[in-house]
Scaffold this motif. Sequence first.
Motif, PDB file in Angstrom:
ATOM      1  N   CYS A 178      77.475  47.375  51.828  1.00  0.00           N
ATOM      2  CA  CYS A 178      78.047  48.447  51.014  1.00  0.00           C
ATOM      3  C   CYS A 178      78.160  49.723  51.831  1.00  0.00           C
ATOM      4  CB  CYS A 178      77.183  48.713  49.784  1.00  0.00           C
ATOM      5  SG  CYS A 178      77.230  47.382  48.597  1.00  0.00           S
ATOM      6  N   HIS A 209      84.023  45.349  43.709  1.00  0.00           N
ATOM      7  CA  HIS A 209      83.477  46.634  44.144  1.00  0.00           C
ATOM      8  C   HIS A 209      82.785  47.348  43.002  1.00  0.00           C
ATOM      9  CE1 HIS A 209      85.694  46.143  47.851  1.00  0.00           C
ATOM     10  NE2 HIS A 209      85.032  47.172  48.323  1.00  0.00           N
ATOM     11  N   ARG A 230      79.376  45.921  42.529  1.00  0.00           N
ATOM     12  CA  ARG A 230      78.479  46.293  43.619  1.00  0.00           C
ATOM     13  C   ARG A 230      78.068  47.763  43.494  1.00  0.00           C
ATOM     14  NH1 ARG A 230      81.798  44.060  48.509  1.00  0.00           N
ATOM     15  NH2 ARG A 230      80.454  45.354  49.770  1.00  0.00           N
ATOM     16  N   TYR A 231      79.016  48.537  43.032  1.00  0.00           N
ATOM     17  CA  TYR A 231      78.704  49.957  42.843  1.00  0.00           C
ATOM     18  C   TYR A 231      77.556  50.125  41.845  1.00  0.00           C
ATOM     19  CZ  TYR A 231      79.423  54.798  41.331  1.00  0.00           C
ATOM     20  OH  TYR A 231      79.243  56.120  41.002  1.00  0.00           O
ATOM     21  N   LEU A 274      81.645  53.813  47.206  1.00  0.00           N
ATOM     22  CA  LEU A 274      80.557  52.872  47.383  1.00  0.00           C
ATOM     23  C   LEU A 274      79.624  53.368  48.486  1.00  0.00           C
ATOM     24  CD1 LEU A 274      79.660  50.241  46.209  1.00  0.00           C
ATOM     25  CD2 LEU A 274      81.025  49.030  47.905  1.00  0.00           C
ATOM     26  N   LYS A 275      80.224  53.855  49.544  1.00  0.00           N
ATOM     27  CA  LYS A 275      79.439  54.348  50.672  1.00  0.00           C
ATOM     28  C   LYS A 275      78.559  55.514  50.235  1.00  0.00           C
ATOM     29  CE  LYS A 275      81.467  54.275  54.897  1.00  0.00           C
ATOM     30  NZ  LYS A 275      82.404  54.777  55.903  1.00  0.00           N
ATOM     31  N   LEU A 288      75.001  42.724  43.244  1.00  0.00           N
ATOM     32  CA  LEU A 288      75.211  43.013  44.657  1.00  0.00           C
ATOM     33  C   LEU A 288      75.930  41.880  45.374  1.00  0.00           C
ATOM     34  CD1 LEU A 288      71.838  44.747  45.546  1.00  0.00           C
ATOM     35  CD2 LEU A 288      74.094  45.791  45.468  1.00  0.00           C
ATOM     36  N   THR A 297      75.718  54.384  48.208  1.00  0.00           N
ATOM     37  CA  THR A 297      74.697  53.748  49.038  1.00  0.00           C
ATOM     38  C   THR A 297      73.885  54.800  49.790  1.00  0.00           C
ATOM     39  OG1 THR A 297      76.326  52.022  49.327  1.00  0.00           O
ATOM     40  CG2 THR A 297      74.333  51.834  50.608  1.00  0.00           C
ATOM     41  N   ILE A 326      74.238  48.922  43.294  1.00  0.00           N
ATOM     42  CA  ILE A 326      73.546  49.879  44.165  1.00  0.00           C
ATOM     43  C   ILE A 326      72.849  50.936  43.323  1.00  0.00           C
ATOM     44  CG2 ILE A 326      73.924  51.738  45.840  1.00  0.00           C
ATOM     45  CD1 ILE A 326      74.185  49.192  47.237  1.00  0.00           C
ATOM     46  N   ASP A 374      81.156  49.601  53.922  1.00  0.00           N
ATOM     47  CA  ASP A 374      82.395  49.361  53.201  1.00  0.00           C
ATOM     48  C   ASP A 374      83.348  50.529  53.378  1.00  0.00           C
ATOM     49  OD1 ASP A 374      83.136  47.236  50.908  1.00  0.00           O
ATOM     50  OD2 ASP A 374      84.139  49.151  50.566  1.00  0.00           O
TER      51      ASP A 374
END
Lengths: 145, 1080
Positions: free
Chosen positions: B383, B352, B355-356, B391-392, B347, B395, B359, B386
């Motif tokens: 995120c 990206h 981070r993906y 990604l959104k 994270l 999340t 999450i 973002d």
Amino acid sequence: MTIKFVLLVNKQGQTRLAKYFTEFLTTDERRALEGEVVRKCLSRTDKQCSFYEHRQYKIIYRRYASLFFMAGVDDEENELGVLEFIHCFVEILDRHFGQVCELDIMNEPEMVHYIMDEMLLNGCIVDTNKANILEPVQLLETIDK
Amino acid sequence: MQSNMSSKLAAKLQTAKNLLKSSVNSLGPDREFENLIRSIGECKSKQEEDRIIFAEIDTLKQRLSDPKLDKTRGREYMVRAIYCEMLGHDVGFAHVKALQFASEPNILTKKAAYLALTQFLDHNNELVLLLVNTLLSELKSDNYIAVCTGLVVATKLIGPELINAVLPTVMERLHHPKEHVRKKAVMVLHRFHQLDPRREGSLAGVDIDRSFRTMLCDKDPAVMSAALSALHEVIKTDPKPYKNLVPSFTSILKQVAEHRLPKSYDYHRFPAPFIQIKLLKVLAALGVGDRVASENMYAVIQQTLKRANNTHMIGSAIVYECVRTITTIYPNPQLLAMAAESVSAFLKSPSHNLRYVGIDALAGIVKINSQYAQEHQLAVIDCLEDPDDTLKLKTLELLYKMTKANNVEVIVERMMSYLRTTTDEHIKKDIVRRVSELAERYAPSPTWFIAVVSEVFQLGGPHVESQLAHNLMHLIAEQDEDLHRSAVEAYLSLLDKPKLPERLLEVACWVLGEYGSLAATSSQNNTQAQAVMNKLAGVVKTQKATEGVKGYILVALSKISAQSGCSLTPEAEELVVKASSSQNVELQQRSYELQSLLTSAATSAASLQQAVLPLDGSCEDIDDTEMIRISTLSFLDGYVNDALKAGAAPYLSEEQRTFGGSKSLRDLNGDKGSLKFEAYETATAPSTTSTTFKQNRPGSSSTSSSHYEPHQPVQTSASSSSQHNGAGAPRASGPELQLRGTGKWGPAQFESSSPAAAKASAAAPTHSTDPRHADLLGSPLAARSQPTHVSERDRLAASIFGGSSSTSSASAASIAAAGQRPPVKAAAAAPAARQLAQAPPQRDLLDFDSPMKATESPAPAPAVPPSSSQLDLLLDLDVLPPSAPSSTHSFQPYNAYPTQHLPPPLAGAAAALGGMLPVDLLGGSILASGVSGGTGGGTGGVLPTVLGPASSTLQSAGTGFQQTGAATHAAPFNLNQGLASASGGFAGGMMQTPVHQGIGASQPIADFQYQYQHGMMAGSGLGTTMPLSSGGYPGQIMGVGSNMPPAAVTGMNKSNMTGAPMTTKPGGKPASNDPFGDLI
């Protein structure tokens, strides 16, 4: 954990290679799916992550110069793993063609298919050992000459 | 890097062109292939490409049909055909040629031909049959490349019915000296397993699992890897027989991770990472829910995780897979802590991609322990904000899994704002589903729910399920007058907007009809009512009103007219007259009913109208005994006997009738699985049922969809078809039950129709005194980053996460408290509560488990006194101590109110009537009883007093109905509504119930007219109410058992946690005849 299809598309959105695993789509279905997938992919920027969802697939893509390598996978697949698998595939193409480029793939699409057949069966990654994979393909090359 | 690549590309282009020139000979003397590639490469548009391919197809057709076909160019032709197919054109002409080339001796031609076949055909194609022999000869070939080709083809083209033809040969190839062959042979078996996973077809009796186990021990890692894929597949189907392989898998993983495989399997210095990932997946599949198996894996997973690192993406891939495995198998705290650490590294990464997966992995971890979300809240918020859609979305998925009663508003608002911007239909559908689910489960207040759901309707349009509309109407009906008034205002202004979705229109029309007369102050009541009428009439013109919506409008008009006492406006009149000549019998009937009702010359016209269309009648209750009496239809006996004597045909059950039309009834009514009547059959129907009646409808008790038709069965087809037409909306089904079962509206917030309480609960997270929360606000991390942005992010984080932390502790505390609370302190309850208090980790687990079976445990709103928070908790468990002090009644969910429910036998009796009884009679009336409990509860402690008079009134109404049936129904045209009102808010009646798909429920016109002509009296009119209506809140039936003593607490508790319905009978004994159990 299955890779459902692999697509090679250039940045103009022209398909350079398409290979489907485990499920069969008719020509029209493929055409529609590829159109949608490619459009979405081309609209993404470097700042975004290399995955997106489309219909029931998760698309994982990687760009090499003018070519996009895309894999449509199911939910279970490890996204990072597939991303690296694409790179592994490109490395092997590179070793086979020597600095692979779009034209190589266009001129010898069957060779690309044969290489992929060694690496992916039923959509599962079975082998990533470069020597193993290239052995039968290079044998074919020698017959060719 | 980019420019470097492109210059390289240019150079390559040149060399490739030169190469092409030099290899012209091998590609054919006429350079057709070279030209094709060049023109495809140079073309600028899809149209141009299509033109090239059309020309190419023509050439190819010519070449391939040429009798002097140059076989040495077979490979080239095949590649050209593959091109055409790849670019989206049909190359059927080349299929047979490809078959021929496949038997060519030249391996290159052969391979190209097979490749073409695998690209063109699938295993259902008839041509494959012609290929089998050639394929077999490949499999038996001495040339290992030919064998490999054959095996690859077998994975793609051998269908279930051809497995037997090739299976023996493939099995032999498992022992081929060449590893390439063995690896592919394993994958062919893998494919065969996919085609016949249960071993019921061609694989029956073949022990290919044994082959997989043998191949797992193959000395070549690639073959082992293939066997792993195969085993993963079979383990996913059924893990049990493979538990003994856990040691093998762990030792393989250990060896791989320790770098024991040949260096050639390394990928960027990581030892065979793809094999590691696959092994971890296999372990996850074996360890899920199996403590023993999982314990054997902990060590090796830990080792793998330690050896992998984030220096390269592939290392991260292994770490990610480890985390996924750790969160899938039986949890181990130490591993979880390690996993959480890895997740925090993901994270914090700028990438990206990382981070993906971070999450995604976090979602897995919070499922087991919510605490881990706390430290990452700011990262999660980042995120969420973002710009990257993927990604959104991911999340939002995480937040969806974390949603609780105290953060639902923030999360739903986030989802809504995403919904507003997205255009992707698949994503829309997904979000609409999630928002509806969260709104139904955790809505803090009715006002909020109504606002959210109305917006979901507008944004989600066609993706919204009709269920949500019914829930919305149901909820509105339960509220007080203030809310009704504001709902009317909201919907009045909403109707001005163009292109509203059908469902929303239905809700709006229903609300305006039911409460439209509230819209105005008494002085200008009439003009206001007329304005509403005009608005409704206008809907037909301004919106694309379907027949269903029109039906809603007609009913709404009649209700407003009856309640406000003013006549129809010219516009409304016009609509009604128009509808009377509609092709839709449903609309026609409604129109005639409305007209007769409004123009009735009877002296009591006004009072009749009032009686038939009572104000706010949808929440009324009917008395249990009255219900039994009505449901047996005993009052019809005299009429039936008379009719039989007069020569009428006896009633035939559905099986005995042979009309096609009656089928649709069954389709609509029975087989949906939403209402099961069988389970109730054991209940004894009250003896009031007369024998004549029984004779008249033999077998009807077992046919849930048969439909009582005293005369002229021929009309059944007409009736069922009209009902079919009229069914404006699909019938009530499963999901609705959840809302009841989990005590959806149960939390204290439900009571907060008063704005103050709503505010208080919304403010809860921010004012929370929870230490963790306070910690967060003053956290050093927050202080370090930019102050303005952080405070905003912080607030968001607090509203999402802050609450969730306090929840578990608060709920645990209140569980403990509940154990000591006097009213609940029954012997059986105490141990249960103690048990709960002692096992907080498990609760956590359940808490975050899939929402379907999760018991929600909302944090108590600060405004609520402590005793109520305990009660709150109890409500979560759907438990109600009967001796609870009356001051806490306001926190009771209606479905838990003790006195207002049909006991199971009654429901059984009702159900035993089978199709005779309209579904809504059953569901709807039960609903009514539930609803009134809820309404009473909503108004506070007055409930007990309210209920007494209400039920007595109803009873008297019912009695009156029996004795003076004819008088009440002086206007036989309105049997339907008359009966409904006389029987005391018979919720099945079409005008009153919110869940009634209203329109759908109706009486076939032919029937109706027949009855009308014969002056059929009230009793016979029951036939009118019967038709299917959909409605019903079957879930309400579950409320039935909720008047349980504290002893039942244990049972409740348990059943609820495991997702079972809370139907526990007063003795604490689980109800055996719960028909809806499987729907929860």
